[in-house]
Design a protein around this motif. Structure first.
Motif, PDB file in Angstrom:
ATOM      1  N   UNK A  12      -3.152 -12.209  -5.985  1.00 44.40           N
ATOM      2  CA  UNK A  12      -2.180 -13.111  -6.706  1.00 44.40           C
ATOM      3  C   UNK A  12      -1.410 -13.988  -5.542  1.00 44.40           C
ATOM      4  N   UNK A  13      -1.247 -15.227  -6.211  1.00 41.68           N
ATOM      5  CA  UNK A  13      -0.567 -16.232  -5.067  1.00 41.68           C
ATOM      6  C   UNK A  13       0.715 -15.568  -4.610  1.00 41.68           C
ATOM      7  N   UNK A  14       1.380 -15.440  -5.327  1.00 35.94           N
ATOM      8  CA  UNK A  14       2.950 -14.908  -5.227  1.00 35.94           C
ATOM      9  C   UNK A  14       3.296 -13.782  -6.116  1.00 35.94           C
ATOM     10  N   UNK A  15       3.514 -12.637  -5.436  1.00 34.72           N
ATOM     11  CA  UNK A  15       3.899 -11.496  -6.502  1.00 34.72           C
ATOM     12  C   UNK A  15       5.509 -11.325  -6.193  1.00 34.72           C
ATOM     13  N   UNK A  16       6.311 -11.401  -7.339  1.00 42.92           N
ATOM     14  CA  UNK A  16       7.572 -11.314  -7.108  1.00 42.92           C
ATOM     15  C   UNK A  16       8.034  -9.958  -6.415  1.00 42.92           C
ATOM     16  N   UNK A  17       8.778  -9.763  -5.450  1.00 41.93           N
ATOM     17  CA  UNK A  17       9.362  -8.648  -4.863  1.00 41.93           C
ATOM     18  C   UNK A  17       8.128  -8.041  -3.986  1.00 41.93           C
ATOM     19  N   UNK A  18       7.158  -8.567  -3.829  1.00 48.87           N
ATOM     20  CA  UNK A  18       5.881  -7.922  -3.179  1.00 48.87           C
ATOM     21  C   UNK A  18       5.398  -8.951  -2.010  1.00 48.87           C
ATOM     22  N   UNK A  19       5.836  -9.100  -1.103  1.00 47.08           N
ATOM     23  CA  UNK A  19       5.278  -9.959  -0.117  1.00 47.08           C
ATOM     24  C   UNK A  19       3.931  -9.650   0.325  1.00 47.08           C
ATOM     25  N   UNK A  20       3.868  -8.145   0.474  1.00 47.22           N
ATOM     26  CA  UNK A  20       2.732  -7.517   1.115  1.00 47.22           C
ATOM     27  C   UNK A  20       1.244  -7.549   0.273  1.00 47.22           C
ATOM     28  N   UNK A  21       1.670  -7.985  -0.936  1.00 46.87           N
ATOM     29  CA  UNK A  21       0.732  -8.196  -2.080  1.00 46.87           C
ATOM     30  C   UNK A  21       0.405  -9.682  -2.579  1.00 46.87           C
ATOM     31  N   UNK A  22       1.309 -10.514  -1.932  1.00 47.15           N
ATOM     32  CA  UNK A  22       1.156 -12.043  -2.258  1.00 47.15           C
ATOM     33  C   UNK A  22      -0.086 -12.602  -1.302  1.00 47.15           C
ATOM     34  N   UNK A  23      -0.835 -13.383  -1.734  1.00 51.61           N
ATOM     35  CA  UNK A  23      -1.983 -13.968  -1.169  1.00 51.61           C
ATOM     36  C   UNK A  23      -1.338 -15.140  -0.013  1.00 51.61           C
ATOM     37  N   UNK A  24      -0.456 -15.809  -0.690  1.00 51.13           N
ATOM     38  CA  UNK A  24       0.102 -16.979   0.202  1.00 51.13           C
ATOM     39  C   UNK A  24       0.801 -16.402   1.476  1.00 51.13           C
ATOM     40  N   UNK A  25       1.620 -15.480   1.319  1.00 52.46           N
ATOM     41  CA  UNK A  25       2.295 -14.564   2.498  1.00 52.46           C
ATOM     42  C   UNK A  25       1.401 -14.145   3.524  1.00 52.46           C
ATOM     43  N   UNK A  26       0.379 -13.352   2.835  1.00 58.40           N
ATOM     44  CA  UNK A  26      -0.748 -12.867   3.939  1.00 58.40           C
ATOM     45  C   UNK A  26      -1.430 -13.891   4.600  1.00 58.40           C
ATOM     46  N   UNK A  27      -1.997 -14.874   4.166  1.00 57.40           N
ATOM     47  CA  UNK A  27      -2.470 -16.078   4.542  1.00 57.40           C
ATOM     48  C   UNK A  27      -1.610 -16.389   5.894  1.00 57.40           C
ATOM     49  N   UNK A  28      -0.209 -16.775   5.245  1.00 57.62           N
ATOM     50  CA  UNK A  28       0.523 -17.376   6.318  1.00 57.62           C
ATOM     51  C   UNK A  28       0.862 -16.463   7.675  1.00 57.62           C
ATOM     52  N   UNK A  29       0.765 -15.016   7.210  1.00 57.74           N
ATOM     53  CA  UNK A  29       0.943 -13.993   8.515  1.00 57.74           C
ATOM     54  C   UNK A  29      -0.387 -13.770   9.053  1.00 57.74           C
ATOM     55  N   UNK A  30      -1.383 -14.603   8.778  1.00 57.66           N
ATOM     56  CA  UNK A  30      -2.731 -14.130   9.432  1.00 57.66           C
ATOM     57  C   UNK A  30      -3.044 -12.990   9.093  1.00 57.66           C
ATOM     58  N   UNK A  31      -3.133 -12.399   8.116  1.00 58.87           N
ATOM     59  CA  UNK A  31      -3.506 -11.181   7.497  1.00 58.87           C
ATOM     60  C   UNK A  31      -4.496 -11.302   6.726  1.00 58.87           C
ATOM     61  N   UNK A  32      -5.055 -12.345   6.178  1.00 54.89           N
ATOM     62  CA  UNK A  32      -6.161 -12.519   5.146  1.00 54.89           C
ATOM     63  C   UNK A  32      -6.845 -13.731   5.273  1.00 54.89           C
ATOM     64  N   UNK A  33      -8.317 -13.484   5.185  1.00 60.40           N
ATOM     65  CA  UNK A  33      -9.037 -14.846   5.391  1.00 60.40           C
ATOM     66  C   UNK A  33     -10.232 -14.687   4.321  1.00 60.40           C
ATOM     67  N   UNK A  34     -10.507 -15.943   3.741  1.00 58.61           N
ATOM     68  CA  UNK A  34     -11.702 -15.968   3.054  1.00 58.61           C
ATOM     69  C   UNK A  34     -12.240 -17.576   2.949  1.00 58.61           C
TER      70      UNK A  34
END
Length: 75
Positions: A12-34
């Motif tokens: 999910x792009x943004x999961x309120x209260x869950x940055x570690x489950x939010x795609x947008x944040x994970x991409x910005x933190x360089x944790x996820x890529x596809x």
């Protein structure tokens, strides 16, 4: 973007209260890529040239994490 699926990624792009489950944040933190087409999003590092293009400082990324942690309110 809040509670909206990130196409074909399983996230999910943004999961309120869950940055570690939010795609947008994970991409910005360089944790996820596809590549969004042939390769689904997976945990891993982005190529350096791609991660540099976002150009967000650590304080801006921290602000995004705080916004998500605080419920991703529209205010």
């Amino acid at each position: 973007m809040v509670n909206v699926a990130a196409e074909e990624s399983g996230y999910t792009l943004v999961v309120p209260g869950e940055s570690d489950q939010s795609f947008m944040y994970l991409v910005l933190e360089n944790e996820i890529f596809g590549d969004g087409e042939d390769q689904p999003a997976t945990l891993g590092k982005m190529p350096l040239r791609l991660s540099e293009s976002y150009g967000l400082s650590s304080s801006e990324r921290s602000a995004m994490r705080s916004w998500i942690a605080d419920g991703a309110l529209d205010n």
